[in-house]
Design an enzyme around this catalytic site. Structure first.
Site, PDB file in Angstrom:
ATOM      1  N   HIS A  12       5.385  -1.569  -4.831  1.00  0.00           N
ATOM      2  CA  HIS A  12       4.767  -0.628  -5.769  1.00  0.00           C
ATOM      3  C   HIS A  12       3.260  -0.760  -5.754  1.00  0.00           C
ATOM      4  O   HIS A  12       2.711  -1.748  -5.281  1.00  0.00           O
ATOM      5  CB  HIS A  12       5.287  -0.811  -7.202  1.00  0.00           C
ATOM      6  CG  HIS A  12       5.022  -2.157  -7.813  1.00  0.00           C
ATOM      7  ND1 HIS A  12       5.894  -3.210  -7.714  1.00  0.00           N
ATOM      8  CD2 HIS A  12       3.973  -2.617  -8.541  1.00  0.00           C
ATOM      9  CE1 HIS A  12       5.404  -4.259  -8.358  1.00  0.00           C
ATOM     10  NE2 HIS A  12       4.233  -3.934  -8.870  1.00  0.00           N
ATOM     11  N   HIS A  84      -3.217  -3.360  -8.852  1.00  0.00           N
ATOM     12  CA  HIS A  84      -2.737  -4.223  -7.768  1.00  0.00           C
ATOM     13  C   HIS A  84      -1.755  -3.464  -6.884  1.00  0.00           C
ATOM     14  O   HIS A  84      -1.253  -2.406  -7.258  1.00  0.00           O
ATOM     15  CB  HIS A  84      -2.107  -5.520  -8.300  1.00  0.00           C
ATOM     16  CG  HIS A  84      -0.862  -5.363  -9.118  1.00  0.00           C
ATOM     17  ND1 HIS A  84      -0.868  -5.238 -10.488  1.00  0.00           N
ATOM     18  CD2 HIS A  84       0.446  -5.323  -8.761  1.00  0.00           C
ATOM     19  CE1 HIS A  84       0.378  -5.147 -10.932  1.00  0.00           C
ATOM     20  NE2 HIS A  84       1.197  -5.177  -9.905  1.00  0.00           N
ATOM     21  N   GLU A 135       0.156  -8.626  -5.321  1.00  0.00           N
ATOM     22  CA  GLU A 135       1.367  -9.250  -5.854  1.00  0.00           C
ATOM     23  C   GLU A 135       2.370  -9.361  -4.714  1.00  0.00           C
ATOM     24  O   GLU A 135       2.533  -8.417  -3.934  1.00  0.00           O
ATOM     25  CB  GLU A 135       1.937  -8.359  -6.975  1.00  0.00           C
ATOM     26  CG  GLU A 135       3.207  -8.892  -7.606  1.00  0.00           C
ATOM     27  CD  GLU A 135       3.734  -7.975  -8.736  1.00  0.00           C
ATOM     28  OE1 GLU A 135       3.361  -6.793  -8.781  1.00  0.00           O
ATOM     29  OE2 GLU A 135       4.510  -8.478  -9.559  1.00  0.00           O
TER      30      GLU A 135
END
Ligand code: CO
Length: 139
Positions: A12, A84, A135
């Site tokens: 994502h 992020h 991430e």
């Protein structure tokens, strides 16, 4: 010899927003996206909305509480912005060990914790990755 470390899929892109309700409506009405309900994530200090796209997800992040980790981000970027990107890895501890051995910095205590999707995650220092908070999620 162990296989070389390789990034997996883009899981994502997370976008920090000052008003998660308004941002959800923008994605739903203007962009025709299928959006989830707004969820509080008290362990992470954020509210989330998940948007499923055919090939990946967008995660809207709103402030939850005074200690929210996106508060400082929104002070610098009041209109919101990309917060992020999340890449999948097959083995998060092996990924961490590989990255740390090459001098990359893992945020926090370096131990994976359970992210907003219920899977182990780690965050990598933006200064080591082209100015982008990264991430890693074990898929
Ligand atoms: Co994320």
């Amino acid at each position: 010899m162990a296989a070389a470390f390789a990034l997996g899929r883009l899981n994502h892109v997370a976008i920090a927003v000052p008003d998660i309700r308004a941002a959800s409506e923008t994605y739903r009405k203007l962009l025709g996206a299928t959006i989830s309900a707004i969820e509080d994530q008290p362990a992470h200090g954020v509210q989330t909305v998940f948007i499923e796209l055919p090939n990946t997800k967008i995660e809207l992040l709103g402030v939850l509480g005074d200690a929210s980790p996106i508060r400082a981000f929104l002070e610098k970027s009041p209109a919101g912005g990309i917060h992020h990107v999340c890449y999948e890895v097959a083995d998060i501890e092996a990924a961490r060990d590989h990255l740390v051995a090459q001098g990359a910095r893992v945020l926090g205590d370096g131990k994976p914790r359970i992210g907003a999707h219920g899977k182990p995650v780690l965050f990598l220092h933006p200064k080591d990755f082209c100015g982008t908070l990264v991430e890693l999620e074990e898929a």
